[in-house]
Motif scaffolding. Structure first.
Motif, PDB file in Angstrom:
ATOM      1  N   TYR A   1       0.832  -1.171  -0.047  1.00 33.05           N
ATOM      2  CA  TYR A   1      -0.009   0.020  -0.063  1.00 33.05           C
ATOM      3  C   TYR A   1       1.110   1.363  -0.150  1.00 33.05           C
ATOM      4  O   TYR A   1       0.492   2.244  -0.818  1.00 33.05           O
ATOM      5  N   SER A   2       1.958   1.286   0.825  1.00 31.24           N
ATOM      6  CA  SER A   2       2.872   2.375   0.809  1.00 31.24           C
ATOM      7  C   SER A   2       3.491   2.699  -0.483  1.00 31.24           C
ATOM      8  O   SER A   2       3.709   3.860  -0.801  1.00 31.24           O
ATOM      9  N   LEU A   3       3.622   1.621  -1.307  1.00 32.72           N
ATOM     10  CA  LEU A   3       4.191   1.647  -2.418  1.00 32.72           C
ATOM     11  C   LEU A   3       3.101   2.152  -3.809  1.00 32.72           C
ATOM     12  O   LEU A   3       3.674   3.197  -4.606  1.00 32.72           O
ATOM     13  N   LEU A   4       2.297   1.600  -3.756  1.00 36.30           N
ATOM     14  CA  LEU A   4       1.052   1.839  -4.924  1.00 36.30           C
ATOM     15  C   LEU A   4       0.290   2.911  -4.540  1.00 36.30           C
ATOM     16  O   LEU A   4      -0.233   3.632  -5.489  1.00 36.30           O
ATOM     17  N   TYR A   5      -0.029   3.344  -3.257  1.00 37.60           N
ATOM     18  CA  TYR A   5      -0.936   4.444  -2.832  1.00 37.60           C
ATOM     19  C   TYR A   5      -0.203   5.393  -1.711  1.00 37.60           C
ATOM     20  O   TYR A   5      -0.735   5.694  -0.717  1.00 37.60           O
ATOM     21  N   PRO A   6       0.834   5.813  -2.298  1.00 35.68           N
ATOM     22  CA  PRO A   6       1.489   7.017  -1.291  1.00 35.68           C
ATOM     23  C   PRO A   6       0.732   8.075  -1.025  1.00 35.68           C
ATOM     24  O   PRO A   6       1.167   8.596   0.014  1.00 35.68           O
ATOM     25  N   ASN A   7      -0.217   8.471  -1.659  1.00 33.57           N
ATOM     26  CA  ASN A   7      -1.074   9.591  -1.156  1.00 33.57           C
ATOM     27  C   ASN A   7      -2.378   9.204  -0.566  1.00 33.57           C
ATOM     28  O   ASN A   7      -3.111  10.029  -0.209  1.00 33.57           O
ATOM     29  N   ALA A   8      -2.573   7.710  -0.482  1.00 33.72           N
ATOM     30  CA  ALA A   8      -3.787   7.122   0.101  1.00 33.72           C
ATOM     31  C   ALA A   8      -3.274   5.594   0.650  1.00 33.72           C
ATOM     32  O   ALA A   8      -3.632   4.702   0.362  1.00 33.72           O
ATOM     33  N   LYS A   9      -2.529   5.806   1.820  1.00 36.01           N
ATOM     34  CA  LYS A   9      -2.090   4.569   2.583  1.00 36.01           C
ATOM     35  C   LYS A   9      -2.961   3.791   3.449  1.00 36.01           C
ATOM     36  O   LYS A   9      -2.539   2.685   3.583  1.00 36.01           O
ATOM     37  N   LEU A  10      -3.924   4.444   3.687  1.00 38.37           N
ATOM     38  CA  LEU A  10      -4.840   3.743   4.596  1.00 38.37           C
ATOM     39  C   LEU A  10      -5.642   2.697   3.880  1.00 38.37           C
ATOM     40  O   LEU A  10      -5.905   2.513   3.024  1.00 38.37           O
TER      41      LEU A  10
END
Length: 572
Positions: A389-398
């Motif tokens: 998630y941190s890699l794919l959605y850096p602007n929406a990690k939740l």
């Protein structure tokens, strides 16, 4: 054609569908990842995108999902006995029938978009998403008829190429449209007044679905050209038919097609209804759970005694969180669906010739490969959810913990796909839908109970999905066991694959943790841990000899793979 050649032909068709499905889902994951990180879209945009798409999926399931399997089953049965004229008559009748169905379904979605958004899913902003999606139902219906016809003739390229083409344009156009609406807000301001953050995300989601409609038009155009280029050869085969052919009237042909396509569609219809129930119970459940206090998240503070609009906005956001995990879960399911797709005509053709042994072998082999595919994916998602998630959605990690829960349901969902294809192939077309219906009742009850609890809230949705898929699996597997003789062992089909996957998952978690501390670069840590874990998993699978030599040969490039395995000493 010899026994080995038939098995290899079956696996070649599986491989064609599999690789196309991987490409489709990767492209889907790419555009969802990109637009989620575009400023202004985020989890709220995902919530609107997903909720609208779920309603669209229901109408699509009613109008078109059963078409490819139904047409492929009917045409493969006629082709198996040399009745090419009958197969082509089925195709022409189906094309006319589903043109009517598609026009009707598109009109219902467009005209009823406001009622569905306001009353059914309790998300008013989804109206525009539904309206933008509505024309695509017609083109998907017509495309499905052409795909089913060629699958029935064991030509997978029409389906594979058209799906990849559709997803490619959907990916490119979605990113382009959403980016333009984000970078040039005056486009939206010229059309709509009083835009706030949520309304911008809502209209951006609607723009994304314009791309979906355009992509389905392009895909249908390709399929029409594909058929026209082969029409001369097809008509020559039709003219050369020397066996008794179908003599039924057009009305009776419509009835025959619907009698097969509707039961096959039932599973998809129930699944789509289940997703809408999910959305409806999430929106209403979240409003009840958080009516006194919306908890703080990220940089947002808690909201005491929220208004109805604030509660609806929170429900949209949490739905968006859940949809991110759905995007990742769909990737291994896309790989696995190739077996369900190819199993229906393959088993139907084998049974039409009275070859029950060949049908049973296809079922057992497909179940084994499904387990070997999905088990490491599920364990890998659980082990690496947070870094992914941190890699794919850096602007929406939740929301990564929702992926971990959904990964458990993934195992049973994949097995249900394969079992469903097997049951449809042997003529038990109502069984998959029945099992899923029972599971959905359990899911609905659990959603009502769990989502309303403030301490559980959105997590109730994936928990209830696990229960739903387990119940559906138990029912479908029991029906399959009663109707076709096949032999599976606990050690080969469960214990050894699970042990291999658990060792792989522990390795992936450990390597990612180590690399993050040593290197500190997320993309390197995630990619290296995935690659190393995959190597460990495949080594263990072949070390344990879960696949026999004959089963290895049936894999794509199986002979070459077996030679390599023998060289390194894993097989003698």
């Amino acid at each position: 054609m010899g026994k080995t050649s038939k098995k290899k032909s079956f696996m070649i068709n599986v491989a064609i569908v599999m690789f196309s499905q991987i490409a489709v889902k990767l492209l889907g994951m790419v555009y969802r990842m990109v637009i989620t990180n575009i400023p202004g879209f985020g989890d709220i945009g995902n919530g609107y995108l997903n909720s609208g798409f779920q309603v669209y999926t229901l109408l699509l399931a009613i109008s078109s999902v059963g078409i490819p399997n139904a047409i492929s089953k009917m045409t493969s049965e006629r082709n198996a006995v040399g009745d090419y004229a009958g197969a082509h008559k089925i195709f022409r009748s189906a094309f006319l029938l589903f043109a009517i169905v598609g026009i009707t379904a598109s009109a219902i979605l467009y005209l009823g978009a406001g009622f569905i958004a306001n009353t059914v899913i309790h998300m008013p902003g989804a109206k525009y998403v539904l309206m933008c999606l509505s024309p695509s139902i017609l083109f998907v219906c017509l495309s499905s008829v052409i795909r089913g016809y060629f699958v029935g003739m064991e030509n997978m390229s029409a389906t594979s190429t058209s799906q990849v083409l559709e997803q490619f344009f959907k990916c490119v156009l979605t990113i382009l449209i959403v980016y333009m609406l984000a970078e040039f807000p005056q486009i939206l301001e010229a059309m709509f007044s009083d835009l706030d953050t949520e309304k911008r995300a809502m209209y951006m989601a609607a723009g994304a679905q314009v791309a979906t409609t355009l992509a389905t038009v392009i895909s249908f155009s390709y399929l029409l050209i594909f058929y026209k280029r082969r029409q001369k050869v097809i008509l020559e085969r039709v003219a050369a038919t020397r066996v008794p052919t179908i003599t039924r009237s057009l009305g009776k042909m419509f009835k025959s097609i619907l009698l097969i396509s509707i039961p096959i569609s039932l599973g998809s219809i129930i699944s789509a209804i289940n997703r809408i129930i999910d959305t409806a119970t999430i929106t209403r459940g979240i409003e009840i759970a958080f009516r006194d206090l919306i908890p703080a998240y990220a940089n947002h503070s808690a909201i005491a005694n929220p208004t109805l609009l604030q509660l609806q906005s929170e429900a949209v956001r949490l739905s968006g969180l859940l949809s991110k995990s759905d995007t990742l879960i769909n990737l291994p399911l896309a790989i696995n669906i190739s077996f369900a797709t190819v199993l229906v005509p393959a088993i139907a053709g084998a049974l039409a010739k009275g070859d029950k042994k060949a049908a049973a072998e296809k079922v057992t082999y497909s179940l084994l490969i499904s387990i070997l595919i999905v088990m490491p994916c599920a364990v890998g998602y659980i082990a690496l959810a947070e870094p992914i998630y941190s890699l794919l959605y850096p602007n929406a990690k939740l929301g990564y913990d929702l992926l971990q829960l959904s990964a458990i349901a993934l195992v049973f969902t994949a097995l249900n796909q394969t079992i469903s294809g097997s049951l449809q192939g042997i003529g038990k077309v109502f069984a998959p839908a029945t099992g899923l219906f029972i599971g959905c009742i359990a899911k609905f009850i659990l959603n009502i109970i769990l989502i309303r609890q403030p301490s559980i809230n959105i997590y109730g949705a994936p928990i209830s999905s696990i229960a739903c898929q387990i119940i559906s699996f138990c029912y479908g597997f029991s029906v399959l066991c009663r109707n076709i003789r096949f032999k599976i062992t606990l050690k080969k089909y469960l214990l050894l694959p699970l042990a291999s996957a658990l060792v792989m998952g522990a390795s992936a978690f450990g390597i990612n943790y180590l690399l993050m501390n040593l290197v500190g670069i997320r993309i390197i840590a995630v990619l290296v841990s995935i690659l190393f874990a995959a190597f460990i998993y495949f080594y263990l699978v072949f070390s344990f000899k879960i696949l026999s030599e004959e089963e290895v040969v049936m894999l794509p490039a199986g002979l070459k793979l077996l030679k390599i395995l023998k060289k390194i000493g894993l097989y003698k």
